[in-house]
Write a protein that holds these residues in place. Sequence first.
Motif, PDB file in Angstrom:
ATOM      1  N   TYR A 234      29.447  55.411  36.256  1.00 61.37           N
ATOM      2  CA  TYR A 234      28.042  55.605  35.969  1.00 61.37           C
ATOM      3  C   TYR A 234      27.307  55.878  37.274  1.00 61.37           C
ATOM      4  CZ  TYR A 234      27.685  50.869  37.751  1.00 61.37           C
ATOM      5  OH  TYR A 234      27.771  49.772  38.559  1.00 61.37           O
ATOM      6  N   PHE A 270      31.499  52.011  39.342  1.00 57.55           N
ATOM      7  CA  PHE A 270      32.681  51.985  38.497  1.00 57.55           C
ATOM      8  C   PHE A 270      32.828  50.566  38.002  1.00 57.55           C
ATOM      9  CE2 PHE A 270      37.162  50.852  38.127  1.00 57.55           C
ATOM     10  CZ  PHE A 270      37.595  51.796  37.209  1.00 57.55           C
ATOM     11  N   SER A 271      33.148  50.433  36.718  1.00 59.16           N
ATOM     12  CA  SER A 271      33.194  49.083  36.191  1.00 59.16           C
ATOM     13  C   SER A 271      34.199  48.987  35.054  1.00 59.16           C
ATOM     14  CB  SER A 271      31.785  48.736  35.706  1.00 59.16           C
ATOM     15  OG  SER A 271      31.775  47.584  34.947  1.00 59.16           O
ATOM     16  N   LYS A 272      35.172  48.125  35.191  1.00 58.06           N
ATOM     17  CA  LYS A 272      36.072  47.810  34.081  1.00 58.06           C
ATOM     18  C   LYS A 272      36.402  46.329  34.171  1.00 58.06           C
ATOM     19  CE  LYS A 272      40.617  48.234  35.991  1.00 58.06           C
ATOM     20  NZ  LYS A 272      41.965  48.700  35.845  1.00 58.06           N
ATOM     21  N   LYS A 273      37.037  45.804  33.156  1.00 63.92           N
ATOM     22  CA  LYS A 273      37.274  44.378  33.148  1.00 63.92           C
ATOM     23  C   LYS A 273      38.078  43.947  34.367  1.00 63.92           C
ATOM     24  CE  LYS A 273      37.891  40.614  30.127  1.00 63.92           C
ATOM     25  NZ  LYS A 273      36.724  40.135  29.498  1.00 63.92           N
ATOM     26  N   GLY A 274      37.539  43.019  35.139  1.00 65.83           N
ATOM     27  CA  GLY A 274      38.248  42.516  36.304  1.00 65.83           C
ATOM     28  C   GLY A 274      37.930  43.250  37.595  1.00 65.83           C
ATOM     29  N   LEU A 275      37.252  44.405  37.498  1.00 63.42           N
ATOM     30  CA  LEU A 275      36.950  45.158  38.715  1.00 63.42           C
ATOM     31  C   LEU A 275      35.633  45.912  38.571  1.00 63.42           C
ATOM     32  CD1 LEU A 275      37.765  46.446  41.480  1.00 63.42           C
ATOM     33  CD2 LEU A 275      38.877  48.235  40.165  1.00 63.42           C
ATOM     34  N   GLY A 276      34.790  45.763  39.549  1.00 59.26           N
ATOM     35  CA  GLY A 276      33.540  46.508  39.557  1.00 59.26           C
ATOM     36  C   GLY A 276      33.226  46.950  40.968  1.00 59.26           C
ATOM     37  N   ALA A 277      32.674  48.149  41.108  1.00 59.47           N
ATOM     38  CA  ALA A 277      32.305  48.621  42.437  1.00 59.47           C
ATOM     39  C   ALA A 277      31.055  49.469  42.308  1.00 59.47           C
ATOM     40  CB  ALA A 277      33.433  49.445  43.041  1.00 59.47           C
ATOM     41  N   SER A 278      30.185  49.409  43.308  1.00 60.80           N
ATOM     42  CA  SER A 278      29.010  50.272  43.259  1.00 60.80           C
ATOM     43  C   SER A 278      28.524  50.571  44.662  1.00 60.80           C
ATOM     44  CB  SER A 278      27.893  49.624  42.440  1.00 60.80           C
ATOM     45  OG  SER A 278      27.259  48.624  43.187  1.00 60.80           O
ATOM     46  N   PHE A 350      33.519  43.827  43.288  1.00 62.23           N
ATOM     47  CA  PHE A 350      33.757  42.544  42.619  1.00 62.23           C
ATOM     48  C   PHE A 350      35.132  42.581  41.974  1.00 62.23           C
ATOM     49  CE2 PHE A 350      29.256  43.417  42.494  1.00 62.23           C
ATOM     50  CZ  PHE A 350      28.692  42.217  42.896  1.00 62.23           C
ATOM     51  N   LEU A 351      35.896  41.518  42.173  1.00 58.05           N
ATOM     52  CA  LEU A 351      37.264  41.463  41.655  1.00 58.05           C
ATOM     53  C   LEU A 351      37.504  40.115  41.011  1.00 58.05           C
ATOM     54  CD1 LEU A 351      39.585  42.567  44.589  1.00 58.05           C
ATOM     55  CD2 LEU A 351      39.625  43.470  42.278  1.00 58.05           C
TER      56      LEU A 351
END
Lengths: 555, 160
Positions: A234, A270-278, A350-351
């Motif tokens: 996104y 980018f965001s999926k279960k267990g990992l997010g980055a922006s 975020f992890l």
Amino acid sequence: MKYFLALCGLITTIMATGQTPQGTLFGGFESNSQWLLDDFDLKVSESEPGFIAPEDAFRANSYFQLNYNIGEFTAGVQYESYMPSALLGFSPTFDNQSGVATYYLNFKHDQLDLTAGYFYEQFGNGLILRGWEDRQLGINSAFQGIRAKFNPTDYFAFTGLIGQQRNGFELSEGVVNAFDLNFDLGQKFQWSQIDLRMGGSYVNRFQDRGTNSAIPTNVAAYSGRIDWGIGQFYGGIEAIKKDPDVIANEGTLVSNRLYDGTALQANIGFSKKGLGASATFRRLENFSFYSDRLAEGNQFNQELINYTPALTKQQDYLLTNIYVYNAQPRLITDPLDQRAGEVGLQSDIFLSFPKKSALGKVGTKIAANFSYWAGLDATFYEDQSYDVEFIGKGNRYFRDINAEIKNRWGKSFNSVLTYQNIIADKGVVLGGPLGSQGDIKASIIVAEGTYKLSKGRSIRGVVQYLSTEQDRKNWSGAVVEYNFNAKWAVYAADAYNHGGEGKIHYYNTGGSYTKGRTRFAMNYGRQRGGLICVGGVCRFVPENNGFSMNLNVTF
Amino acid sequence: MKHLFYFSFFLISFGVSAQDLLPDVALKTLDGTNTSLSEASATQSLTVISLWATWCVPCIKELDAISEVYQDWQDETNVSLIAVSIDDARTVKRVKPMINGKGWDYTILLDTNNDVKRALGAATVPLTILVKDGVIVYRHSGYAPGAEDELYEEILAQAD
């Protein structure tokens, strides 16, 4: 005050006649007070007198808000009192004032939402317009006027407003008229995979120019933005252009020369279960927008039409809060301190680990953050004009690398480890010209543990250390907190500056009681002088010592 | 000032008997769609609404703690949790990566100009409320480890 009494009278009448059942009454009361005490040991060097309590040693900021809703109508008032003076460090426009500060009447029916009186509003990110309230910062930039919101379909929304911004208990000189349009294309065309929204805003300030015909009466800003999302990705982008306007400093015009302003902000994630980055990029050039042209740069953040927060991680430990960034959107042409704005970026990751993995078994969660902010690379000329690079190599204002690891060691113990490495320009943190006083380089380590005992009792401990060669050198800090249950808590904290000249303990102790609608907290101790920042906006608080009390009741 | 205290006292004492309807305030979903507090909580009879922010350490502790037992709560009482982020433009971009990075299963809504926070009279976050059929039946502000157990007792009491 008259209005307030009349309103209370009205409510009493309604209540006495027992005609309330159809409507709902809601609101709250908040009071933050302090009692300042002399503290002759609170000084960095021997020659200073320490902290001497001002004549108004007891100060309180109180807010009483009351709303009444019946059917499609809601009305409300907010009464505020700053007697005999506002809390230390607040704008003096509030001192010794009390009265009805805001009121409104709102009507909502299907697609229409109309408000007369005072209202809060935000367009897009708030980069072009934001009227908001933060009681801790002493900010209330509500607009007084009329606002209409119209949402004819689920993919189109319109907001239009006209009003004057609040300035203390008075109104700002400028009149703001603005509108905002939003289209949700993903919704309109029923795309299932793609999310796409577009928006545009127009914000104009009208202000009388008196006899100076060289300056504009109308200054407008125009913004366009797009937000999108495809699967796990996104992002968004917003660009704003502001009409040429004069610049001012400390309440006077710098010259009659006009400068336009721009803002650009883009983010991707980018965001999926267990990992997010922006990641977010922002560039601001001469981009401060006040509802009074002479209010530019006022240190109490009053009369700000737009919102340009520092895009850095908001820290809240004792020692991670000493060197913080404050956004630098202004154009300043003073030969001693020339700057045109700021450019930089912030990124986060975020992890968390699957429950069955070795790290997941102890509930490991990692968050890391990086930010870098620099002044715009500009060349100033004798006629006070300037050339500027889009990014260039401007002075570094702030650089922050930080990471935290959270763990859960069984049912009753969890821990947080934080590391932070900062490079901050002295001008940003301590005041004065930027980019010429040198840097403060600091490393901070924080370890926090919470142990859960039975029956809702728990104990929390934090130890922290800050090391730096500059400014006031090294610090140590500790906090112990004990929760008797969900209602009662007590704490003691100390931030000890042992590397500096004064060797000062900033001790604090206090407790709080929370139950349902009520929260009461009391603290005693020393307040470290410096910037108090909430939501990326900072206000300066002098060193002080004393008691403080907070009471909050909602109904 | 005297008037203020007098009237506060008077209104607070009245307030206790006031209806605790959930205010109907507009806010946005993570995808940017408009919704409202009452719309979002209408799908379940029992809803926990938690006001939080990415920068609020106790808020995150609370949501982390509930996250550990959320599945059990849902199985036993059919309760759902809506986590309303009050992050403003400064930090709202961190919401999406953070919730997934944390693996939370809550419905997340955004209150970027703090309209919900104001309507609920929340001076501080976290603020946790339990809503049953549109009426606020329990509220608690602040978080101490173990407060989630107390909240669950309240949920169990209301679920019957």
